[in-house]
Design a protein around this motif. Structure first.
Motif, mmCIF file in Angstrom:
data_model
loop_
_atom_site.group_PDB
_atom_site.id
_atom_site.type_symbol
_atom_site.label_atom_id
_atom_site.label_comp_id
_atom_site.label_asym_id
_atom_site.label_seq_id
_atom_site.Cartn_x
_atom_site.Cartn_y
_atom_site.Cartn_z
ATOM 1 N N VAL A 21 -12.010 -6.383 -0.696
ATOM 2 C CA VAL A 21 -11.473 -7.027 0.794
ATOM 3 C C VAL A 21 -9.608 -6.635 1.052
ATOM 4 O O VAL A 21 -9.167 -6.737 1.424
ATOM 5 C CB VAL A 21 -11.405 -8.740 0.309
ATOM 6 C CG1 VAL A 21 -10.621 -9.314 1.536
ATOM 7 C CG2 VAL A 21 -12.787 -9.315 0.766
ATOM 8 N N GLY A 22 -9.262 -6.023 -0.403
ATOM 9 C CA GLY A 22 -7.020 -5.773 -0.598
ATOM 10 C C GLY A 22 -6.765 -5.176 0.798
ATOM 11 O O GLY A 22 -5.908 -5.146 1.995
ATOM 12 N N PRO A 23 -8.183 -3.520 1.229
ATOM 13 C CA PRO A 23 -7.314 -2.697 2.710
ATOM 14 C C PRO A 23 -7.836 -3.703 3.401
ATOM 15 O O PRO A 23 -6.730 -3.177 4.246
ATOM 16 C CB PRO A 23 -8.159 -1.805 2.135
ATOM 17 C CG PRO A 23 -8.362 -1.484 0.132
ATOM 18 C CD PRO A 23 -8.526 -3.807 0.153
ATOM 19 N N LEU A 24 -8.756 -4.363 4.028
ATOM 20 C CA LEU A 24 -8.782 -5.022 5.087
ATOM 21 C C LEU A 24 -7.930 -5.507 5.400
ATOM 22 O O LEU A 24 -6.985 -6.065 6.864
ATOM 23 C CB LEU A 24 -9.646 -5.125 5.334
ATOM 24 C CG LEU A 24 -11.240 -4.400 4.824
ATOM 25 C CD1 LEU A 24 -12.884 -4.846 5.164
ATOM 26 C CD2 LEU A 24 -11.278 -3.231 6.403
ATOM 27 N N LEU A 25 -7.238 -6.607 4.525
ATOM 28 C CA LEU A 25 -6.098 -7.134 4.974
ATOM 29 C C LEU A 25 -4.919 -6.507 4.925
ATOM 30 O O LEU A 25 -4.230 -8.006 5.903
ATOM 31 C CB LEU A 25 -6.446 -8.766 3.489
ATOM 32 C CG LEU A 25 -7.737 -9.409 3.418
ATOM 33 C CD1 LEU A 25 -7.444 -10.406 2.259
ATOM 34 C CD2 LEU A 25 -7.369 -10.518 4.712
ATOM 35 N N LEU A 26 -4.824 -5.723 4.359
ATOM 36 C CA LEU A 26 -3.461 -5.245 4.568
ATOM 37 C C LEU A 26 -3.328 -4.874 5.592
ATOM 38 O O LEU A 26 -2.126 -4.292 6.281
ATOM 39 C CB LEU A 26 -2.977 -4.090 3.614
ATOM 40 C CG LEU A 26 -2.313 -3.923 3.284
ATOM 41 C CD1 LEU A 26 -0.461 -5.004 2.799
ATOM 42 C CD2 LEU A 26 -1.838 -2.446 1.604
ATOM 43 N N THR A 27 -4.107 -3.884 6.428
ATOM 44 C CA THR A 27 -4.469 -3.000 7.486
ATOM 45 C C THR A 27 -4.469 -4.408 8.374
ATOM 46 O O THR A 27 -3.528 -4.154 9.281
ATOM 47 C CB THR A 27 -5.754 -2.407 7.261
ATOM 48 O OG1 THR A 27 -5.787 -1.091 6.249
ATOM 49 C CG2 THR A 27 -5.548 -2.231 8.577
ATOM 50 N N SER A 28 -4.638 -5.594 8.559
ATOM 51 C CA SER A 28 -4.870 -6.667 9.676
ATOM 52 C C SER A 28 -3.706 -6.797 9.696
ATOM 53 O O SER A 28 -2.895 -7.165 10.384
ATOM 54 C CB SER A 28 -5.574 -7.814 9.086
ATOM 55 O OG SER A 28 -5.485 -8.671 10.148
ATOM 56 N N LEU A 29 -3.176 -7.000 8.251
ATOM 57 C CA LEU A 29 -0.994 -8.129 8.396
ATOM 58 C C LEU A 29 -0.320 -6.945 8.922
ATOM 59 O O LEU A 29 0.245 -7.719 9.899
ATOM 60 C CB LEU A 29 -1.543 -8.169 6.821
ATOM 61 C CG LEU A 29 0.512 -8.414 6.319
ATOM 62 C CD1 LEU A 29 0.937 -9.557 6.984
ATOM 63 C CD2 LEU A 29 0.537 -8.280 4.861
ATOM 64 N N ILE A 30 -0.324 -5.506 8.618
ATOM 65 C CA ILE A 30 0.831 -4.344 9.054
ATOM 66 C C ILE A 30 -0.158 -4.117 10.959
ATOM 67 O O ILE A 30 1.465 -4.499 11.143
ATOM 68 C CB ILE A 30 0.614 -3.738 8.441
ATOM 69 C CG1 ILE A 30 1.154 -3.404 7.146
ATOM 70 C CG2 ILE A 30 1.140 -2.243 9.342
ATOM 71 C CD1 ILE A 30 0.157 -1.670 5.937
ATOM 72 N N VAL A 31 -0.700 -4.376 11.316
ATOM 73 C CA VAL A 31 -1.349 -3.655 12.618
ATOM 74 C C VAL A 31 -0.788 -5.152 13.606
ATOM 75 O O VAL A 31 0.131 -5.242 14.470
ATOM 76 C CB VAL A 31 -3.072 -3.985 13.270
ATOM 77 C CG1 VAL A 31 -2.895 -3.422 14.074
ATOM 78 C CG2 VAL A 31 -3.194 -2.681 12.264
ATOM 79 N N GLY A 32 -0.756 -6.636 13.105
ATOM 80 C CA GLY A 32 -1.101 -7.556 13.420
ATOM 81 C C GLY A 32 0.825 -7.532 13.328
ATOM 82 O O GLY A 32 1.436 -8.598 14.726
ATOM 83 N N THR A 33 1.155 -7.579 12.431
ATOM 84 C CA THR A 33 2.950 -7.292 12.526
ATOM 85 C C THR A 33 3.700 -6.780 13.395
ATOM 86 O O THR A 33 4.316 -7.309 14.350
ATOM 87 C CB THR A 33 3.377 -7.389 11.541
ATOM 88 O OG1 THR A 33 2.222 -8.011 9.955
ATOM 89 C CG2 THR A 33 4.826 -7.845 10.892
ATOM 90 N N ALA A 34 3.452 -5.489 13.490
ATOM 91 C CA ALA A 34 3.047 -4.185 14.459
ATOM 92 C C ALA A 34 3.031 -4.884 15.976
ATOM 93 O O ALA A 34 4.120 -4.727 16.792
ATOM 94 C CB ALA A 34 2.410 -3.415 14.079
#
Length: 87
Positions: A21-34
Protein backbone atom coordinates in the motif's frame (compact mmCIF):
# COMPACT_ATOMS: atom_id res chain seq x y z
CA UNK A 1 2.66 -21.84 17.14
CA UNK A 2 5.09 -20.33 19.54
CA UNK A 3 4.81 -16.70 20.62
CA UNK A 4 7.97 -15.81 18.70
CA UNK A 5 6.43 -17.22 15.49
CA UNK A 6 3.32 -15.14 16.05
CA UNK A 7 5.40 -12.00 16.53
CA UNK A 8 7.44 -12.78 13.40
CA UNK A 9 4.27 -13.38 11.41
CA UNK A 10 2.73 -10.11 12.62
CA UNK A 11 5.91 -8.23 11.76
CA UNK A 12 5.96 -9.77 8.29
CA UNK A 13 2.28 -8.87 7.80
CA UNK A 14 2.90 -5.23 8.72
CA UNK A 15 5.88 -5.08 6.38
CA UNK A 16 3.71 -6.61 3.66
CA UNK A 17 1.07 -3.93 4.15
CA UNK A 18 3.71 -1.21 3.83
CA UNK A 19 5.13 -2.84 0.71
CA UNK A 20 1.78 -3.21 -1.02
CA UNK A 21 0.00 0.00 0.00
CA UNK A 22 2.91 2.36 0.64
CA UNK A 23 3.71 3.34 -2.96
CA UNK A 24 0.05 4.02 -3.74
CA UNK A 25 -0.47 6.15 -0.63
CA UNK A 26 2.74 8.07 -1.21
CA UNK A 27 1.76 8.76 -4.81
CA UNK A 28 -1.67 9.95 -3.76
CA UNK A 29 -0.13 12.20 -1.12
CA UNK A 30 2.36 13.79 -3.52
CA UNK A 31 -0.14 14.31 -6.37
CA UNK A 32 -2.82 15.62 -3.99
CA UNK A 33 -0.40 18.08 -2.41
CA UNK A 34 0.82 19.30 -5.81
CA UNK A 35 -2.72 19.78 -7.12
CA UNK A 36 -3.79 21.46 -3.87
CA UNK A 37 -0.86 23.86 -4.12
CA UNK A 38 -1.74 24.58 -7.75
CA UNK A 39 -5.35 25.24 -6.75
CA UNK A 40 -4.26 27.58 -3.98
CA UNK A 41 -1.92 29.50 -6.27
CA UNK A 42 -4.46 29.91 -9.07
CA UNK A 43 -7.50 30.27 -6.76
CA UNK A 44 -9.38 27.56 -8.65
CA UNK A 45 -11.58 25.88 -6.04
CA UNK A 46 -12.83 22.86 -7.96
CA UNK A 47 -13.20 19.76 -5.76
CA UNK A 48 -13.13 17.28 -8.63
CA UNK A 49 -9.89 18.61 -10.09
CA UNK A 50 -7.72 16.36 -7.90
CA UNK A 51 -9.59 13.16 -8.72
CA UNK A 52 -8.42 12.50 -12.29
CA UNK A 53 -4.68 13.21 -11.79
CA UNK A 54 -4.65 11.08 -8.63
CA UNK A 55 -6.44 8.27 -10.42
CA UNK A 56 -4.03 8.33 -13.36
CA UNK A 57 -0.93 8.54 -11.16
CA UNK A 58 -2.08 5.74 -8.90
CA UNK A 59 -2.94 3.58 -11.90
CA UNK A 60 0.52 4.14 -13.34
CA UNK A 61 2.21 3.34 -10.02
CA UNK A 62 0.03 0.24 -9.65
CA UNK A 63 1.13 -1.01 -13.07
CA UNK A 64 4.79 -0.35 -12.29
CA UNK A 65 4.69 -1.86 -8.79
CA UNK A 66 2.49 -4.87 -9.60
CA UNK A 67 5.39 -7.38 -9.93
CA UNK A 68 6.83 -6.23 -6.60
CA UNK A 69 3.44 -6.45 -4.92
CA UNK A 70 2.83 -9.91 -6.36
CA UNK A 71 6.22 -11.16 -5.20
CA UNK A 72 5.62 -9.80 -1.69
CA UNK A 73 2.18 -11.40 -1.46
CA UNK A 74 3.52 -14.69 -2.84
CA UNK A 75 6.37 -14.76 -0.34
CA UNK A 76 4.02 -14.09 2.56
CA UNK A 77 1.65 -16.83 1.40
CA UNK A 78 4.61 -19.22 1.18
CA UNK A 79 5.59 -18.36 4.74
CA UNK A 80 2.04 -18.95 5.99
CA UNK A 81 1.81 -22.23 4.04
CA UNK A 82 5.05 -23.46 5.63
CA UNK A 83 3.70 -22.62 9.08
CA UNK A 84 0.46 -24.50 8.33
CA UNK A 85 2.29 -27.56 7.02
CA UNK A 86 4.76 -27.75 9.92
CA UNK A 87 2.09 -27.08 12.51
Amino acid sequence: MTPSQVVDLAQAALLLVLTVVGPLLLTSLIVGTAIGLLQALTQIQEATLTFVPKLLAMGLVLLVMLPTMGAALSGFMGKISDLIIHG
